[in-house]
Scaffold this motif. Sequence first.
Motif, PDB file in Angstrom:
ATOM      1  N   VAL A 250       0.850  -1.185   0.000  1.00 55.99           N
ATOM      2  CA  VAL A 250       0.000   0.000   0.000  1.00 55.99           C
ATOM      3  C   VAL A 250       0.885   1.233   0.000  1.00 55.99           C
ATOM      4  N   GLY A 251       0.390   2.308  -0.621  1.00 53.60           N
ATOM      5  CA  GLY A 251       1.175   3.535  -0.670  1.00 53.60           C
ATOM      6  C   GLY A 251       0.681   4.452  -1.762  1.00 53.60           C
ATOM      7  N   GLU A 252       1.549   5.378  -2.187  1.00 51.78           N
ATOM      8  CA  GLU A 252       1.211   6.308  -3.255  1.00 51.78           C
ATOM      9  C   GLU A 252       1.143   5.561  -4.592  1.00 51.78           C
ATOM     10  N   ARG A 253       0.214   5.992  -5.430  1.00 54.65           N
ATOM     11  CA  ARG A 253      -0.012   5.301  -6.706  1.00 54.65           C
ATOM     12  C   ARG A 253       1.261   5.246  -7.554  1.00 54.65           C
ATOM     13  N   ASP A 254       1.976   6.360  -7.640  1.00 54.79           N
ATOM     14  CA  ASP A 254       3.184   6.391  -8.470  1.00 54.79           C
ATOM     15  C   ASP A 254       4.215   5.381  -7.970  1.00 54.79           C
TER      16      ASP A 254
END
Length: 283
Positions: A250-254
């Motif tokens: 999980v995290g930032e899309r980029d």
Amino acid sequence: MDGRARAPAAGTVLNALATGTGSAFAIDEYTTATVELTDDAGVTGTVAAEPDADTRLIERCVELVTDRFGDGEGGTVRTESDVPMASGLKSSSAAANATVLATLDALDAADAISREDACRLGVTAARDAGVTVTGAFDDASASMLGGVTVTDNDEDELLAREEVDWDVLVWTPPERSFSADADVARCRQVAPMAELVADLALDGDYGRAMTVNGLAFCAALDFPTDPLVEAMGRVAGVSLSGTGPSFTAVGERDALETLQDVWNDREGTTWLTTTQTDGTRRI
């Protein structure tokens, strides 16, 4: 008397095999159940695209609901899913939740029970069918309620729930891994790490909780830690999901898209999705 419902899959924050405390989060992939009830005795289940699948769980879900809210009706239940079976993405919990809610829908009894208690019916069915070691209330509650949950699986108690808005990357290898076959004794050896993960999760530090869980349970269940190391420094959290073989990050899309390029070199499939906060719903 017909009913339909769909339930989301889920990823792991904390595997409950070590201590009985678990945590999971719902993701935007679904299992759908269609239930048709009749006055004839007996329940017959089928799983779409899996003609040899074990259907005891979904059949038992129908039986428990009709025994409690109906007159012991029989009938049929069919599930179809975007969630690969035995992949660590809580396909059994999703199937149970969808079946319970679809059966309640068929009986026009969906308002007769809270969703939390409906979830417990599915957990009971999973134990009766022998498809789970812990009862999987963590996985089932995340799928039924949406968001991320922390639970005491020994008492089927919901300790915390929070709505979260995460992007999620999933890597699913081609092999399957059934949670009922997991080496529970080895998992209990990592209990001190699981207790740390529980503290982190209850403090809302889900990303670090996931990563510590992933390292501990990859070691206990003999899965590679390379996918975790590849993700660290890029994402908020990464873990083996359930008893594997899938990994979730999980995290930032980029950052997840960059990690997907790395994980794509591995055998199997990778896909991007998001968390889900609505839980299981009639359709």
